[in-house]
Enzyme design. Sequence first.
Site, PDB file in Angstrom:
ATOM      1  N   ASP A 118       0.872  -1.177   0.000  1.00 23.88           N
ATOM      2  CA  ASP A 118       0.000   0.000   0.000  1.00 23.88           C
ATOM      3  C   ASP A 118       0.912   1.232   0.000  1.00 23.88           C
ATOM      4  O   ASP A 118       1.727   1.395   0.924  1.00 23.88           O
ATOM      5  CB  ASP A 118      -0.868  -0.043   1.275  1.00 23.88           C
ATOM      6  CG  ASP A 118      -1.897   1.084   1.324  1.00 23.88           C
ATOM      7  OD1 ASP A 118      -1.606   2.187   0.820  1.00 23.88           O
ATOM      8  OD2 ASP A 118      -2.980   0.852   1.890  1.00 23.88           O
ATOM      9  N   VAL A 119       0.779   2.078  -1.021  1.00 25.39           N
ATOM     10  CA  VAL A 119       1.725   3.204  -1.146  1.00 25.39           C
ATOM     11  C   VAL A 119       1.550   4.255  -0.042  1.00 25.39           C
ATOM     12  O   VAL A 119       2.374   5.157   0.088  1.00 25.39           O
ATOM     13  CB  VAL A 119       1.639   3.892  -2.533  1.00 25.39           C
ATOM     14  CG1 VAL A 119       2.038   2.946  -3.638  1.00 25.39           C
ATOM     15  CG2 VAL A 119       0.258   4.509  -2.775  1.00 25.39           C
ATOM     16  N   ASN A 145       2.825   5.320 -10.128  1.00 27.98           N
ATOM     17  CA  ASN A 145       1.559   5.480 -10.835  1.00 27.98           C
ATOM     18  C   ASN A 145       0.325   5.317  -9.957  1.00 27.98           C
ATOM     19  O   ASN A 145      -0.747   5.810 -10.302  1.00 27.98           O
ATOM     20  CB  ASN A 145       1.552   4.441 -11.979  1.00 27.98           C
ATOM     21  CG  ASN A 145       0.199   4.231 -12.572  1.00 27.98           C
ATOM     22  OD1 ASN A 145      -0.291   5.098 -13.284  1.00 27.98           O
ATOM     23  ND2 ASN A 145      -0.421   3.088 -12.297  1.00 27.98           N
ATOM     24  N   TYR A 210      -8.186  16.178  -5.827  1.00 26.12           N
ATOM     25  CA  TYR A 210      -7.473  15.433  -6.867  1.00 26.12           C
ATOM     26  C   TYR A 210      -6.478  16.336  -7.601  1.00 26.12           C
ATOM     27  O   TYR A 210      -5.301  15.984  -7.769  1.00 26.12           O
ATOM     28  CB  TYR A 210      -8.491  14.836  -7.845  1.00 26.12           C
ATOM     29  CG  TYR A 210      -7.883  13.905  -8.880  1.00 26.12           C
ATOM     30  CD1 TYR A 210      -7.363  12.667  -8.511  1.00 26.12           C
ATOM     31  CD2 TYR A 210      -7.842  14.265 -10.221  1.00 26.12           C
ATOM     32  CE1 TYR A 210      -6.809  11.811  -9.454  1.00 26.12           C
ATOM     33  CE2 TYR A 210      -7.296  13.415 -11.176  1.00 26.12           C
ATOM     34  CZ  TYR A 210      -6.780  12.192 -10.785  1.00 26.12           C
ATOM     35  OH  TYR A 210      -6.230  11.345 -11.725  1.00 26.12           O
ATOM     36  N   LYS A 214      -2.375  16.054  -7.813  1.00 26.34           N
ATOM     37  CA  LYS A 214      -1.655  15.840  -9.068  1.00 26.34           C
ATOM     38  C   LYS A 214      -0.717  17.004  -9.385  1.00 26.34           C
ATOM     39  O   LYS A 214       0.305  16.835 -10.050  1.00 26.34           O
ATOM     40  CB  LYS A 214      -2.660  15.595 -10.206  1.00 26.34           C
ATOM     41  CG  LYS A 214      -3.425  14.281 -10.053  1.00 26.34           C
ATOM     42  CD  LYS A 214      -2.496  13.058 -10.007  1.00 26.34           C
ATOM     43  CE  LYS A 214      -3.223  11.733 -10.016  1.00 26.34           C
ATOM     44  NZ  LYS A 214      -2.311  10.573  -9.992  1.00 26.34           N
ATOM     45  N   THR A 245     -10.182   2.993 -18.158  1.00 26.44           N
ATOM     46  CA  THR A 245      -9.741   2.050 -17.125  1.00 26.44           C
ATOM     47  C   THR A 245     -10.878   1.961 -16.093  1.00 26.44           C
ATOM     48  O   THR A 245     -11.833   2.744 -16.154  1.00 26.44           O
ATOM     49  CB  THR A 245      -8.476   2.549 -16.384  1.00 26.44           C
ATOM     50  OG1 THR A 245      -8.853   3.645 -15.539  1.00 26.44           O
ATOM     51  CG2 THR A 245      -7.370   2.976 -17.336  1.00 26.44           C
TER      52      THR A 245
HETATM   53  N1  LIG Z   1      -7.983   6.777 -16.074  1.00 25.75           N
HETATM   54  C1  LIG Z   1      -7.908   8.089 -16.198  1.00 25.75           C
HETATM   55  O1  LIG Z   1      -8.769   8.751 -16.816  1.00 25.75           O
HETATM   56  C2  LIG Z   1      -6.708   8.839 -15.623  1.00 25.75           C
HETATM   57  C3  LIG Z   1      -6.408  10.097 -16.144  1.00 25.75           C
HETATM   58  C4  LIG Z   1      -5.316  10.791 -15.622  1.00 25.75           C
HETATM   59  C5  LIG Z   1      -4.556  10.236 -14.617  1.00 25.75           C
HETATM   60  N2  LIG Z   1      -4.880   9.009 -14.131  1.00 25.75           N
HETATM   61  C6  LIG Z   1      -4.015   8.467 -13.084  1.00 25.75           C
HETATM   62  O2  LIG Z   1      -3.461   7.254 -13.560  1.00 25.75           O
HETATM   63  C7  LIG Z   1      -3.125   6.433 -12.454  1.00 25.75           C
HETATM   64  C8  LIG Z   1      -3.652   5.032 -12.698  1.00 25.75           C
HETATM   65  O3  LIG Z   1      -5.066   5.102 -12.780  1.00 25.75           O
HETATM   66  P1  LIG Z   1      -5.929   4.095 -13.667  1.00 25.75           P
HETATM   67  O4  LIG Z   1      -6.734   4.910 -14.586  1.00 25.75           O
HETATM   68  O5  LIG Z   1      -5.087   3.035 -14.194  1.00 25.75           O
HETATM   69  O6  LIG Z   1      -6.937   3.571 -12.545  1.00 25.75           O
HETATM   70  P2  LIG Z   1      -7.113   2.133 -11.858  1.00 25.75           P
HETATM   71  O7  LIG Z   1      -7.406   1.125 -12.911  1.00 25.75           O
HETATM   72  O8  LIG Z   1      -8.088   2.361 -10.785  1.00 25.75           O
HETATM   73  O9  LIG Z   1      -5.671   1.818 -11.255  1.00 25.75           O
HETATM   74  C9  LIG Z   1      -5.203   2.429 -10.101  1.00 25.75           C
HETATM   75  C10 LIG Z   1      -4.054   1.604  -9.590  1.00 25.75           C
HETATM   76  O10 LIG Z   1      -3.517   2.249  -8.428  1.00 25.75           O
HETATM   77  C11 LIG Z   1      -3.446   1.287  -7.391  1.00 25.75           C
HETATM   78  N3  LIG Z   1      -3.599   1.909  -6.077  1.00 25.75           N
HETATM   79  C12 LIG Z   1      -4.545   2.764  -5.646  1.00 25.75           C
HETATM   80  N4  LIG Z   1      -4.361   3.058  -4.354  1.00 25.75           N
HETATM   81  C13 LIG Z   1      -3.266   2.360  -3.942  1.00 25.75           C
HETATM   82  C14 LIG Z   1      -2.576   2.225  -2.723  1.00 25.75           C
HETATM   83  N5  LIG Z   1      -2.976   2.878  -1.615  1.00 25.75           N
HETATM   84  N6  LIG Z   1      -1.482   1.428  -2.685  1.00 25.75           N
HETATM   85  C15 LIG Z   1      -1.067   0.759  -3.783  1.00 25.75           C
HETATM   86  N7  LIG Z   1      -1.690   0.834  -4.971  1.00 25.75           N
HETATM   87  C16 LIG Z   1      -2.778   1.632  -5.041  1.00 25.75           C
HETATM   88  C17 LIG Z   1      -4.577   0.312  -7.683  1.00 25.75           C
HETATM   89  O11 LIG Z   1      -4.281  -0.932  -7.093  1.00 25.75           O
HETATM   90  P3  LIG Z   1      -5.079  -1.546  -5.821  1.00 25.75           P
HETATM   91  O12 LIG Z   1      -6.460  -1.009  -5.854  1.00 25.75           O
HETATM   92  O13 LIG Z   1      -4.965  -3.013  -6.058  1.00 25.75           O
HETATM   93  O14 LIG Z   1      -4.305  -1.087  -4.632  1.00 25.75           O
HETATM   94  C18 LIG Z   1      -4.480   0.217  -9.190  1.00 25.75           C
HETATM   95  O15 LIG Z   1      -3.517  -0.728  -9.566  1.00 25.75           O
HETATM   96  C19 LIG Z   1      -3.684   7.126 -11.220  1.00 25.75           C
HETATM   97  O16 LIG Z   1      -2.653   7.820 -10.566  1.00 25.75           O
HETATM   98  C20 LIG Z   1      -4.695   8.111 -11.799  1.00 25.75           C
HETATM   99  O17 LIG Z   1      -4.851   9.236 -10.967  1.00 25.75           O
HETATM  100  C21 LIG Z   1      -5.924   8.284 -14.607  1.00 25.75           C
END
Ligand SMILES: NC(=O)c1ccc[n+]([C@@H]2O[C@H](COP(=O)([O-])OP(=O)(O)OC[C@H]3O[C@@H](n4cnc5c(N)ncnc54)[C@H](OP(=O)(O)O)[C@@H]3O)[C@@H](O)[C@H]2O)c1
Length: 320
Positions: A118-119, A145, A210, A214, A245
């Site tokens: 857990d980060v 990430n 958020y 960021k 996602t």
């Molecule tokens: N999708 C978008 O539209 C978008 C746009 C801009 C930026 N982002 C950013 O991209 C990154 C990845 O997001 P995603 O879209 O791939 O969403 P996602 O599918 O929900 O993936 C998020 C990942 O972060 C992990 N995570 C969350 N909290 C954590 C914790 N406390 N400890 C360890 N791991 C943790 C989750 O793993 P577990 O739940 O298994 O812990 C999961 O693997 C994020 O930083 C998000 O803010 C996403």
Amino acid sequence: MDTDAHTATSANADAEPTAMGRRSLLGGAAALGLGNTAFGTTAHAAGAPPRSHTRAGRFQGKSVLITGATSGIGRAVAKAFALEGAHVGFCGRRAELGRQVEREIRDAGGEATYIEADVRVDAQVRSFVDRVASRYGGIDVAFNNAGIGSSKLPHEMSAEEWDDVQATNARGVFLAIKYEIPHMLKAQHGVIICTSSSAAEQARPNSTAYTASKRAVQGMVKSAALAYGPKGIRLNALLPGTTDTPFVRPPGIPDADWAKYKQAWGPLNVDGLERMAEAEEIARAVLGLASDDFPYMTGASITVDGGSTAGRKMIRPSGT
Ligand SMILES: NC(=O)c1ccc[n+]([C@@H]2O[C@H](COP(=O)([O-])OP(=O)(O)OC[C@H]3O[C@@H](n4cnc5c(N)ncnc54)[C@H](OP(=O)(O)O)[C@@H]3O)[C@@H](O)[C@H]2O)c1
């Protein structure tokens, strides 16, 4: 949730991976547009010398660490690095999904290790980073990430909710950098990419926590890039736009309905390419930034958002 998607979807970090996420690794290679090139079999004109620089094995034997690769962007990035020969150590809290990603990569002939962490927890981040470094002989590339969404107005948000967003998105990135850097200093090289968001540049009324988190990532990256540039370590922030996602896809929505929704959503929300990104497209940007193709780039914020922050949609009231 990324603010670009806030208009009609709800964040759900616990959702099952999407149909796209379930594609096999080899299918993923096709989705990445890598074709045979990824496996080093690019055809050359008869008699022509082989090209000295292909995408084959760009990361052969490199040690790559990823936080948050149990789903979404991190998962696509883990698979893409493994396809190019990297040894990938990744974390996330959902062990079942982590083991599944590890299995998919290994079944396709790649090398990956899932470690539950857990980060938000200092000791877990330290142990995760050290275990990856010890297993794969250091850390050449880190992709920090892991992140969660938030879409509440400040007066509706508790201090605990605020703290959780900052602890995951900002402090979690700080802890990862803190424990990755000593390994990179030892080797006198390394590349760190941290996931920010287009929301850092383009806020929405309900994105206070958020967007703040960021923006913090961008600030951390700029400062650390100055500190560690002289030691051969580069850091850049990646700012994805809305990406398909579980972060933005409502849980349980049938594939056909989601496809229809995305088709309508794109032109209304993304100036430029008029569609959401696919996780594999963000992965391509990550691998490019981590490669030797950009040796002079550090401290930068790279937007990969289909053009959405370059402009602003002007939707006229009907009848005008
Ligand atoms: N999708 C978008 O539209 C978008 C746009 C801009 C930026 N982002 C950013 O991209 C990154 C990845 O997001 P995603 O879209 O791939 O969403 P996602 O599918 O929900 O993936 C998020 C990942 O972060 C992990 N995570 C969350 N909290 C954590 C914790 N406390 N400890 C360890 N791991 C943790 C989750 O793993 P577990 O739940 O298994 O812990 C999961 O693997 C994020 O930083 C998000 O803010 C996403």
